[in-house]
Scaffold this active site. Sequence first.
Site, mmCIF file in Angstrom:
data_model
loop_
_atom_site.group_PDB
_atom_site.id
_atom_site.type_symbol
_atom_site.label_atom_id
_atom_site.label_comp_id
_atom_site.label_asym_id
_atom_site.label_seq_id
_atom_site.Cartn_x
_atom_site.Cartn_y
_atom_site.Cartn_z
ATOM 1 N N ARG A 226 -0.320 1.168 5.521
ATOM 2 C CA ARG A 226 0.737 0.843 6.469
ATOM 3 C C ARG A 226 0.367 -0.452 7.190
ATOM 4 N NH1 ARG A 226 3.216 3.914 3.871
ATOM 5 N NH2 ARG A 226 4.341 5.809 4.527
ATOM 6 N N HIS A 274 6.162 -4.010 -0.234
ATOM 7 C CA HIS A 274 6.017 -2.554 -0.138
ATOM 8 C C HIS A 274 6.361 -1.888 -1.473
ATOM 9 C CE1 HIS A 274 5.944 0.846 3.062
ATOM 10 N NE2 HIS A 274 5.571 1.319 1.876
#
Length: 311
Positions: A226, A274
């Site tokens: 993250r 991502h």
Amino acid sequence: MSNAIAYVSRDTDGLHWKKVLEDALGPLDFRTLKGGLGNTDDIEIAMAWKPDRGLLASFRNIRLIVSLGMGVDHLLTDDRLPDVPIVRIMDDGLVGQMSEYAIFWALRHHRDIDKYAELQRARTWKALDFVDTIHRRVGVLGLGVIGQDTARKFAALGFPTAGWSRTAKDLPGIETFHGQDGLAALLARSDILVNVLPLTRDTKGILDAGAFAALPKGAYLVNMARGGHVVDADLLAALDSGHLAGAALDVFNTEPLPADHPYWTHPRVHVTPHIAGATNPRTASPGIIENIRRLRAGQPLINTVDPKTGY
């Protein structure tokens, strides 16, 4: 009241999920954000990815929340989350993708591929000094399912591999560390650092100036966990000073990454949007199907999440 399943994500229409679930469970009352949720009192189960704050709490008869990712931080940021069980997916396909991502960038750094690309552009034939694999130490932050798979694959390639977790774990062939003292020891021996930690109150900002300074000079970072783990200004400073050789970043504090962010143009940073691991309904659905059956049969659930720890 029906036993409706709500697909709560703005990313897709959810029909691919409907198909794999109905193939196993038969016809379902399957509703989506894009198609309309109808009377939300009918909703028994929510399959969710980054739901709006308070939305799940508005489902008055909800009995189960399924995270459509292996991480659940996207759910736990909602301070109005209903008090019902949360389960997460276990996706072998996603796990494999994640380890592939880490290994690709690690090998690219290890074998000086970017430097050779520069030499190619300069039409220069030159062999660079090579670091033996047995002398390139890999450290993996986070020893959950993804971290363990990643660490084992690095070790199988011959890299001296270690991992760190909050609590002690024992992995054959992998040196393991835990706790705050263990974190410092892991960082000090990591020439390549791969981050796959869950994002929790304790891990937010864990990759800061102190962590980067603890890494050996010339270390390389792969962050596929993250963006909130990284203090961006500190990473940029460590790169600019030359202490870190580079970074491959798939996740960011703000997504999409703003067009004016320094990462886009930094010569030592590789940016991907991502994509290190994508949830695949075919490989992620078995656990969801099992939990739907267990919920309706009154049996204990699998892959449950403790909201206090964040995983």
